[in-house]
Design a protein around this motif. Structure first.
Motif, short mmCIF file in Angstrom:
data_model
loop_
_atom_site.label_atom_id
_atom_site.label_comp_id
_atom_site.label_asym_id
_atom_site.label_seq_id
_atom_site.Cartn_x
_atom_site.Cartn_y
_atom_site.Cartn_z
N ASN A 89 5.87 4.92 -0.19
CA ASN A 89 7.03 4.95 -1.08
C ASN A 89 6.88 6.01 -2.18
N ASP A 90 5.68 6.14 -2.68
CA ASP A 90 5.48 7.05 -3.81
C ASP A 90 5.21 8.49 -3.39
N ARG A 110 3.17 -7.96 -14.14
CA ARG A 110 3.87 -6.69 -14.36
C ARG A 110 4.39 -6.53 -15.80
N THR A 111 4.73 -7.65 -16.47
CA THR A 111 5.30 -7.54 -17.82
C THR A 111 4.27 -7.09 -18.85
N SER A 123 2.88 1.26 -0.62
CA SER A 123 3.14 1.88 -1.92
C SER A 123 2.84 3.37 -1.87
N PHE A 143 5.30 -0.38 -11.88
CA PHE A 143 6.39 0.49 -11.45
C PHE A 143 7.47 -0.38 -10.83
N ASP A 144 8.57 0.19 -10.42
CA ASP A 144 9.76 -0.57 -10.04
C ASP A 144 9.49 -1.63 -8.98
N GLU A 145 8.71 -1.29 -7.96
CA GLU A 145 8.47 -2.21 -6.86
C GLU A 145 7.76 -3.49 -7.33
N CYS A 146 7.04 -3.41 -8.45
CA CYS A 146 6.30 -4.58 -8.95
C CYS A 146 7.23 -5.74 -9.30
N SER A 147 8.46 -5.46 -9.68
CA SER A 147 9.40 -6.52 -10.03
C SER A 147 10.02 -7.18 -8.81
N ARG A 148 9.87 -6.54 -7.64
CA ARG A 148 10.50 -7.05 -6.42
C ARG A 148 9.53 -7.68 -5.43
#
Length: 357
Positions: free
Chosen positions: A353-354, A315-316, A350, A322-327
């Protein structure tokens, strides 16, 4: 040009999550790997931090086919190959070759196992003993495994030199008298000497110039067709693997992120990392340009393997994060039969959610 992938592109067709290993099991595999891990201590023996060089990968290789493992340097490709050959001891997981549990072999059986699995290394110059003539280098595995009489071993060396396209008089030469491509042909002959079931090719052409690369790859393909050899081909270069692999696994920071047959990976790449790798391939044939994704320049460096990002490790650097990728660390998602991607863009939730579906 292939269009950029979006949530909408993949939302119309939903397939259940799956495991590429399970699909390839239906192809009568010679090699079966499940949940393979190789972790190293980041510091001293009391340091609890781990470098997860290989972190739970699963795949299978059907007999007589080539599985290409592709990724940037440091992603765990070579470590995977070393685990397959038992040069490295895995932290956990399962490896079966021709039905044999490789990780459960006692010392006396391990010696016999090594006859079944051979390796061709990246730098042929450093893998050949400079003090030995070519005939002794090729015959060395035969001597180690006590195969044949002295006369039979001599005949076997001659046969192998002919098979890899080297004149018989080369058996009296030393490695420093050969070119890079010729040295790699000797390495291949040595690997073939004991009739292995699996050959691990660890960047076998990266030290060679382009024209020699092509000849060595053609040789490997021809030998595979003649001898029904199974290859595990490690490379950082997708263009090298296109014409020689049947299946491709894309690896990033110790994990497989996409697996599929070679046509699926090149014509319908799903993971953003795969698309970035494909977009960087130089194009020679104009017809290939239609299949190549638009150029994707990844920002930033590969994360420190001691501090892998939370959620999706890619993700980096991912242009689609998007936000969910960090969780959430995504599981494999089956795009179509035999084609899997580990990306939240392909996960059903996803879309909910989107888009609120």
């Amino acid at each position: 040009m292939v269009n950029e992938i979006t949530h909408a592109d993949v939302a119309h067709e939903k397939h259940p999550s799956g495991d590429p290993h399970e699909y390839l099991l239906r192809k009568d595999p010679l090699v079966r790997v499940r949940h393979l891990k190789k972790h190293y201590s980041a510091g001293g023996i009391f340091d609890k931090k781990k470098i997860k060089a290989v972190d739970g990968i699963s795949f299978a290789i059907p007999e007589g086919s080539t599985f290409g493992l592709v990724g940037e340097s440091g992603c765990g490709k070579s470590t995977t190959g070393k685990c397959l050959s038992r040069i490295e001891e895995p932290t956990s997981g399962e490896i079966r070759i021709d039905g044999t549990d490789v990780l459960d072999l006692p010392a006396d059986e391990l010696r016999k196992f090594r006859q079944k699995v051979q390796i061709v290394y990246q730098d042929p110059g450093s893998s050949l003993n400079p003090r030995k003539k070519i005939r002794k280098i090729i015959a060395k595995p035969l001597n180690i495994h006590s195969i044949g009489t002295k006369k039979e071993r001599t005949e076997r060396v001659d046969t192998l030199l002919e098979a890899v396209g080297l004149p018989l008089e080369y058996k009296y030469k030393y490695p420093n008298e050969l070119s890079g491509g010729q040295k790699q042909r000797v390495s291949i002959a040595r690997a073939l000497s004991v009739d292995p079931e699996l050959i691990i090719l660890d960047e076998p052409t990266s030290a060679l110039d382009a024209s020699v690369q092509a000849r060595v790859l053609t040789l490997l393909k021809d030998l595979q067709e003649e001898e029904n050899i199974t290859y595990f081909h490690i490379t950082h270069n997708l263009s090298v693997i296109k014409d020689v692999a049947d299946w491709i696994g894309i690896m990033y920071l110790g994990k497989l992120v996409e697996v599929g047959d070679v046509d699926a990976i090149f014509s319908d790449p799903q993971h953003p990392y795969t698309r970035a790798l494909l977009s960087s391939i130089p194009i020679i044939k104009s017809e290939d340009d239609d299949l190549k994704p638009d150029r994707i320049d990844l920002e930033g460096e590969i994360p420190d393997p001691e501090n892998v990002p939370s959620g999706c490790a890619f993700r980096t650097r991912c242009p689609k994060a998007f936000d969910e990728c960090s969780r959430t660390d995504p599981e494999f998602y089956e795009i179509e039969e035999g084609h899997y991607s580990r990306c939240l863009l392909n996960e059903e939730y996803s879309f909910r959610n989107d888009f609120g579906d």
